[in-house]
Design a protein around this motif. Structure first.
Motif, PDB file in Angstrom:
ATOM      1  N   GLU A 119       1.882   9.194  -2.023  1.00  0.00           N
ATOM      2  CA  GLU A 119       1.319  10.180  -2.938  1.00  0.00           C
ATOM      3  C   GLU A 119       0.425  11.145  -2.168  1.00  0.00           C
ATOM      4  O   GLU A 119      -0.089  10.825  -1.106  1.00  0.00           O
ATOM      5  CB  GLU A 119       0.533   9.519  -4.058  1.00  0.00           C
ATOM      6  CG  GLU A 119      -0.716   8.789  -3.628  1.00  0.00           C
ATOM      7  CD  GLU A 119      -1.427   8.139  -4.797  1.00  0.00           C
ATOM      8  OE1 GLU A 119      -1.720   8.834  -5.775  1.00  0.00           O
ATOM      9  OE2 GLU A 119      -1.670   6.929  -4.716  1.00  0.00           O
ATOM     10  N   VAL A 120       0.280  12.327  -2.725  1.00  0.00           N
ATOM     11  CA  VAL A 120      -0.624  13.331  -2.176  1.00  0.00           C
ATOM     12  C   VAL A 120      -1.889  13.291  -3.009  1.00  0.00           C
ATOM     13  O   VAL A 120      -1.848  13.508  -4.213  1.00  0.00           O
ATOM     14  CB  VAL A 120       0.007  14.741  -2.219  1.00  0.00           C
ATOM     15  CG1 VAL A 120      -0.991  15.789  -1.755  1.00  0.00           C
ATOM     16  CG2 VAL A 120       1.257  14.788  -1.355  1.00  0.00           C
ATOM     17  N   LEU A 121      -3.007  12.989  -2.374  1.00  0.00           N
ATOM     18  CA  LEU A 121      -4.275  12.933  -3.096  1.00  0.00           C
ATOM     19  C   LEU A 121      -4.958  14.286  -3.167  1.00  0.00           C
ATOM     20  O   LEU A 121      -5.669  14.577  -4.125  1.00  0.00           O
ATOM     21  CB  LEU A 121      -5.224  11.937  -2.430  1.00  0.00           C
ATOM     22  CG  LEU A 121      -4.850  10.475  -2.540  1.00  0.00           C
ATOM     23  CD1 LEU A 121      -5.940   9.621  -1.907  1.00  0.00           C
ATOM     24  CD2 LEU A 121      -4.647  10.075  -3.975  1.00  0.00           C
ATOM     25  N   ALA A 122      -4.767  15.111  -2.136  1.00  0.00           N
ATOM     26  CA  ALA A 122      -5.467  16.397  -2.089  1.00  0.00           C
ATOM     27  C   ALA A 122      -4.600  17.415  -1.367  1.00  0.00           C
ATOM     28  O   ALA A 122      -3.681  17.065  -0.623  1.00  0.00           O
ATOM     29  CB  ALA A 122      -6.797  16.245  -1.366  1.00  0.00           C
ATOM     30  N   CYS A 123      -4.920  18.678  -1.612  1.00  0.00           N
ATOM     31  CA  CYS A 123      -4.220  19.748  -0.917  1.00  0.00           C
ATOM     32  C   CYS A 123      -5.201  20.867  -0.599  1.00  0.00           C
ATOM     33  O   CYS A 123      -6.252  20.996  -1.235  1.00  0.00           O
ATOM     34  CB  CYS A 123      -3.046  20.261  -1.730  1.00  0.00           C
ATOM     35  SG  CYS A 123      -3.551  21.019  -3.269  1.00  0.00           S
ATOM     36  N   SER A 127       0.840  -1.196   0.000  1.00  0.00           N
ATOM     37  CA  SER A 127       0.000   0.000   0.000  1.00  0.00           C
ATOM     38  C   SER A 127       0.871   1.241   0.000  1.00  0.00           C
ATOM     39  O   SER A 127       1.936   1.267   0.604  1.00  0.00           O
ATOM     40  CB  SER A 127      -0.896   0.030   1.227  1.00  0.00           C
ATOM     41  OG  SER A 127      -1.765  -1.063   1.222  1.00  0.00           O
ATOM     42  N   LYS A 128       0.390   2.275  -0.673  1.00  0.00           N
ATOM     43  CA  LYS A 128       1.075   3.556  -0.644  1.00  0.00           C
ATOM     44  C   LYS A 128       0.623   4.353   0.571  1.00  0.00           C
ATOM     45  O   LYS A 128      -0.508   4.214   1.028  1.00  0.00           O
ATOM     46  CB  LYS A 128       0.739   4.370  -1.891  1.00  0.00           C
ATOM     47  CG  LYS A 128       1.444   3.942  -3.124  1.00  0.00           C
ATOM     48  CD  LYS A 128       1.161   4.930  -4.236  1.00  0.00           C
ATOM     49  CE  LYS A 128       1.945   4.553  -5.465  1.00  0.00           C
ATOM     50  NZ  LYS A 128       1.792   5.568  -6.516  1.00  0.00           N
ATOM     51  N   LEU A 129       1.512   5.198   1.059  1.00  0.00           N
ATOM     52  CA  LEU A 129       1.138   6.166   2.072  1.00  0.00           C
ATOM     53  C   LEU A 129       0.386   7.280   1.357  1.00  0.00           C
ATOM     54  O   LEU A 129       0.833   7.770   0.323  1.00  0.00           O
ATOM     55  CB  LEU A 129       2.374   6.723   2.766  1.00  0.00           C
ATOM     56  CG  LEU A 129       3.212   5.715   3.538  1.00  0.00           C
ATOM     57  CD1 LEU A 129       4.506   6.360   4.006  1.00  0.00           C
ATOM     58  CD2 LEU A 129       2.430   5.173   4.714  1.00  0.00           C
TER      59      LEU A 129
END
Length: 87
Positions: A34-38, A4-6
């Motif tokens: 990965e960054v999903l949202a900001c 799984s990714k963080l």
């Protein structure tokens, strides 16, 4: 077994340096995060971030108005860490 990714949400995003660093996190030749949202209250910061990270979900919001929800999410994440087999 698939690893799984963080997953991250960048709460004070600017142009995207933190997001780039997270996206570049590699362990054993595998991208692990990965960054999903900001989120940022400044529309210019969001526009800049979007130009560098088009696949990220962008929110122009003041995170201070979401303080209670943020603490609730952090509490839920802490509980999940106690049971890693669930994740």
């Amino acid at each position: 077994m698939k690893k799984s990714k963080l997953i991250f949400i960048d709460l004070f995003c600017g142009a995207g340096g933190t997001t780039t660093g997270i996206h570049n996190a590699i362990v054993g030749n595998v991208n692990v995060a990965e960054v999903l949202a900001c989120v940022n209250h400044d529309a210019v910061a969001i526009e800049s971030h979007f130009s560098n990270h088009k696949k990220t979900i962008h929110f122009t919001e003041d995170i201070d108005s979401y303080r209670d929800e943020a603490f609730e999410i952090m509490d839920q994440c802490s509980q999940l860490r106690e049971f890693p087999e669930v994740c």
